[in-house]
Every structure is written in structure tokens, then in C-alpha cells.
Design an enzyme around this catalytic site. Structure first.
Site, short mmCIF file in Angstrom:
data_model
loop_
_atom_site.label_atom_id
_atom_site.label_comp_id
_atom_site.label_asym_id
_atom_site.label_seq_id
_atom_site.Cartn_x
_atom_site.Cartn_y
_atom_site.Cartn_z
N ALA A 74 0.82 -1.22 0.00
CA ALA A 74 0.00 0.00 0.00
C ALA A 74 0.85 1.27 0.00
CB ALA A 74 -0.95 -0.01 1.19
N THR A 75 2.00 1.25 0.68
CA THR A 75 2.83 2.46 0.70
C THR A 75 3.22 2.85 -0.72
OG1 THR A 75 3.65 1.92 2.90
CG2 THR A 75 4.97 3.45 1.60
N ASN A 154 -6.95 3.10 10.14
CA ASN A 154 -6.23 1.95 10.68
C ASN A 154 -6.20 1.93 12.21
OD1 ASN A 154 -4.66 4.22 9.59
ND2 ASN A 154 -2.94 3.33 10.68
N GLN A 182 -7.30 -0.75 4.95
CA GLN A 182 -7.96 -1.44 6.07
C GLN A 182 -9.39 -1.85 5.72
OE1 GLN A 182 -6.43 -2.45 8.68
NE2 GLN A 182 -4.56 -1.21 8.67
N SER A 202 -3.36 -3.52 0.22
CA SER A 202 -2.19 -4.36 0.42
C SER A 202 -2.60 -5.80 0.73
CB SER A 202 -1.46 -3.77 1.64
OG SER A 202 -0.15 -4.21 1.70
N ALA A 203 -1.84 -6.77 0.24
CA ALA A 203 -2.21 -8.18 0.46
C ALA A 203 -2.08 -8.60 1.92
CB ALA A 203 -1.36 -9.09 -0.43
N HIS A 204 -1.07 -8.03 2.62
CA HIS A 204 -0.81 -8.57 3.97
C HIS A 204 -1.82 -8.11 5.01
CE1 HIS A 204 1.17 -5.18 6.27
NE2 HIS A 204 1.31 -4.71 5.05
N THR A 243 9.98 -6.64 -12.79
CA THR A 243 9.46 -8.01 -12.90
C THR A 243 8.40 -8.26 -11.84
OG1 THR A 243 11.54 -8.79 -13.80
CG2 THR A 243 10.14 -10.46 -12.76
N CYS A 329 3.33 1.12 11.54
CA CYS A 329 4.26 1.75 10.61
C CYS A 329 4.92 2.96 11.24
CB CYS A 329 3.51 2.16 9.35
SG CYS A 329 2.38 0.87 8.85
C1 LIG Z 1 -4.29 2.76 6.17
C2 LIG Z 1 -2.94 2.23 5.78
N1 LIG Z 1 -2.35 2.70 4.67
C3 LIG Z 1 -1.15 2.25 4.26
C4 LIG Z 1 -0.46 1.29 4.98
C5 LIG Z 1 0.87 0.80 4.48
O1 LIG Z 1 0.72 -0.49 3.96
P1 LIG Z 1 1.96 -1.41 3.49
O2 LIG Z 1 2.47 -2.02 4.73
O3 LIG Z 1 1.36 -2.42 2.58
O4 LIG Z 1 2.94 -0.53 2.81
C6 LIG Z 1 -1.03 0.79 6.16
C7 LIG Z 1 -0.28 -0.19 7.00
O5 LIG Z 1 -0.39 -0.20 8.21
C8 LIG Z 1 -2.31 1.25 6.56
O6 LIG Z 1 -2.90 0.79 7.66
#
Ligand SMILES: Cc1ncc(COP(=O)(O)O)c(C=O)c1O
Length: 380
Positions: A74-75, A154, A182, A202-204, A243, A329
Site C-alpha cells: 500500500a505504501t 487503521n 484497512q 495491500s495483500a498482507h 518483474t 508503521c
Molecule cells: C491505512 C494504511 N495505509 C497504508 C499502509 C501501508 O501499507 P503497506 O504495509 O502495505 O505498505 C497501512 C499499514 O499499516 C495502513 O494501515
């Protein structure tokens, strides 16, 4: 039997679902081809698998598979959307609007753009963490290029009125980006119905692997153009060269499919568990909920412990229960959560707050055990 420590930090990351891991494994060795190799069966197989994953992800959010750009998370998606859109649309204006409770990825890319001559307006939230659409409307200007407002927070789980914002911005011809990291896989959402032009996730956070994410980029009405962050082989419609992470992408596709199958039942199950957790803990007169709005994620609670050593509670329970004070984060910094501060909490209240985020593998036993442990620590 309860395994320790109990994991209640699903908003930070989720374990990979075993069914996701299973579909990924062959793509590390047997099907190791490069999805961009057009001249042999190894490449064709990988490309086919990526195509299938694109369909699975697109179907979760109501998109066309061609509107799915795979990234590293996501970042990266947030950076590509905001910076990529700003840099490729300077002629439309240089004013960007965002919200004070956004994730740091959004706030910091906006800060960077401010150094490049863009003008950034950061909207406040009220004491419930909620944005005002009227306030957003009055902040719009003829040179407003983009609005970045997250789907669900989040730290608090508060859900913004995304459909209303999308409709407003459509009527003004202003692009709309939402960080839905989220929300995707947790609540039903549809990029068409919500009027979203770009959306990061984001997948995780949805029981897939780490290191893979997605940016939804609208292809028509209007077609969104982005400058890439990196140059190379022109992968992902020239927006994200490099890739492709085939095992990760295959995993993200499967994770998306499982989320859409389980979403309704999981949402009910987790809201029952979360409500029980809140009801029990709120019986202590010194425990307060930081979030009282109806529109919030069903698996998240954010509680404040206004007792002696409330700010030490997280540390005290951490051997038994994995919890968080806010965003993982930004956990390198000891400063109080910028989200809770923006909602008007004092520094002491913010550092005495704990986020509980439940998920697919949270059991009723684990919840009871958590409550038992808290009553021990809080001196029942
Ligand atoms: C709302 C939100 N945006 C972005 C991110 C960043 O995601 P990633 O870890 O996939 O870079 C997070 C991760 O905590 C998040 O909660």
C-alpha cells in the site's frame, strides 16, 4: 487451547491464510517463469496466473481486471497514486486536499509535494474521527487537482462517507484517491458505486503475503493518467516497471477470493467478539471508548485506560497479548498517535489508548482469555 501470545493486532498485519500459501508455493520453483517472458511456456504459465489473480482482485472491488496495477504494497500504491497523478496533471492545478488522520504514507508524500510547489490543504476531523463533507466541499478550489481521503482508519476503524465524497468530486471533475488498506476484504466496497478514481490496498492486511499490493487506476470516465515512480520495462501499463512478484500476486488473488467468500459471516462473527470485548472492558469506570460512531470496522476497538499507569498497560500485557497503540508503521517513534491527537485527545490520553484488532483466526477462547488477563492486570 489458547496459544500465547494471543494475536489481536490484525490491523498491523494478518497471517497468510494456509489456502493462500498453498496456491503460492508452486510459483517459487515449479512455475518460476517471468510473467513478461512471451516466448516460452514458463512465461505463459506465469502470465496466465497473474491474469487470473488480476480477475480475482478486480472482482473484490468491482473493477475491470485491466484497472489493477500490482505493486509492492500500500505504501508504494499511495506514493504512485498521489505523486504520479500530481506530476502527470500539473496543468489541471496544484492544489491537493487530504485529511489529518491519513496514514503517514499519504501525509508524507503530500509533504514532499509541498516542497515541489504543490499546495496542500489538510482537513481536520471531529472528536469522533469523522470528516465533514461540507467542510471538504468548501475547501475545493478551481485549481484543486486531487482529494486523498482514506476509506477506513487503521487506528480507530472509522469509515469515511466515501460514496458521498466520490459523488461530490465527480460532479466537480476532481480526481479522488482513497487509501482502502484497512477496508478492502473487510467491508463490501465498489469503486464504481463509490466514484473512486484510484485506490490503494495491500495483500498482507487481507490474509495474503507481505510485499505485494495493488493500485486500482480508473480506465474510463475519466481515464486516469499517472507518471511512473520508476522507469524500466514498462510493466503494468507502463505505470510500475519491474518483474512481477508472481507468487505474491497469485497469493493476493487467492486472498481476495477468500475474503469475498467469508466477508459477510466474518463481519458478523467479529463484531460479536469485538462488542463483547468492549462491553466487558467498558464496565471499568476508567475505561473509555475513543470511537463512538456507528460507521466503523467491525473488528476494531480503540479504548483508553484512564487509570494509574494506563500508559504502561500495553507494555504490561505484551508478553501475553499482541496489541498496539496505533499504527505499526510509525511505531519507531514514541510520540502519541497523530490520529488520536487530531480527535482532540491529550498526549496522556493518547498514550493510554490501546487498539484491539481482531481477525479471521481470533477465537472466542482467545477473547475470554484476553478479558481474564486484563481483569488480572487491572486489579479486579
Ligand atoms: C491505512 C494504511 N495505509 C497504508 C499502509 C501501508 O501499507 P503497506 O504495509 O502495505 O505498505 C497501512 C499499514 O499499516 C495502513 O494501515
Amino acid at each position: 487451547m489458547t496459544n500465547y501470545p494471543i494475536y489481536l493486532d490484525y490491523n498491523a498485519t494478518t497471517p497468510c491464510d494456509p489456502a493462500v500459501l498453498e496456491v503460492m508455493l508452486p510459483f517459487f520453483n515449479t512455475h518460476f517463469g517471468n510473467a513478461a517472458s512471451k516466448s516460452h511456456a514458463f512465461g505463459w504459465y506465469a502470465e496466465e496466473a497473474v491474469h487470473f489473480a488480476r480477475e480475482q482482485v478486480a472482482s473484490l472491488i468491482g473493477a475491470d481486471p485491466l484497472e489493477i496495477i500490482f505493486t509492492s504494497g500500500a505504501t508504494e500504491s499511495v506514493n504512485l497514486a498521489i505523486r504520479g497523478y500530481a506530476e502527470s496533471n500539473t496543468l489541471r492545478g496544484r492544489h491537493i486536499i487530504t485529511v489529518t488522520t491519513e496514514h503517514k504514507a499519504v501525509l508524507e508524500v503530500c509533504e514532499y509535494l509541498a516542497t515541489e510547489g504543490y499546495e496542500i490543504s489538510v482537513l481536520p476531523v471531529d472528536s469522533h474521527g469523522m470528516i465533514s463533507v461540507e467542510q471538504l466541499e468548501s475547501a475545493l478550489r478551481p485549481d484543486t487537482l486531487l482529494v486523498a481521503a482514506m476509506y477506513a482508519n487503521n487506528e480507530t476503524g472509522v469509515i469515511f462517507p466515501i460514496g458521498e465524497i466520490g459523488a461530490l468530486l465527480k460532479s466537480r471533475g476532481i480526481a479522488f484517491f482513497t487509501d482502502a488498506t484497512q477496508a478492502v476484504g473487510k467491508i463490501p466496497l465498489d469503486v464504481q458505486a463509490d466514484g473512486i478514481d484510484m485506490m490503494a490496498f495491500s495483500a498482507h492486511k487481507l490474509y495474503g503475503p507481505k510485499g505485494v499490493g495493488c493500485l486500482y487506476v480508473r480506465k474510463k470516465n475519466p481515464r486516469i493518467e499517472l507518471s511512473p515512480l520508476q522507469y524500466g520495462g514498462g510493466h503494468e501499463r507502463k505505470m510500475r516497471s519491474g518483474t512481477l512478484n508472481v507468487p505474491g500476486i497469485v497469493g493476493m488473488g487467492k486472498a481476495a477470493e477468500i475474503c469475498s467468500q467469508l466477508m459477510a459471516a466474518e463481519s458478523l462473527r467479529l463484531s460479536a467478539l469485538r462488542n463483547k470485548l468492549e462491553e466487558m472492558l467498558l464496565q471499568y469506570p476508567f475505561v473509555k471508548s475513543n470511537v463512538v460512531v456507528d460507521k466503523r470496522l467491525n473488528h476494531v476497538a480503540n479504548l483508553r485506560f484512564e487509570c494509574r499507569d494506563g500508559d504502561q498497560l500495553l507494555k504490561k500485557v505484551s508478553k501475553h497479548i499482541a496489541l498496539s497503540s496505533g499504527s505499526a508503521c510509525s511505531s519507531v517513534s514514541v510520540s502519541p498517535s497523530h490520529v488520536l491527537s487530531a480527535m482532540g485527545l491529550t498526549e496522556q490520553q493518547a498514550i493510554s489508548s490501546i487498539r484491539f484488532s481482531l481477525g479471521r483466526f481470533t477465537t472466542p477462547d482467545e477473547l475470554d482469555e484476553t478479558l481474564r488477563y486484563f481483569s488480572e492486570v487491572l486489579g479486579d
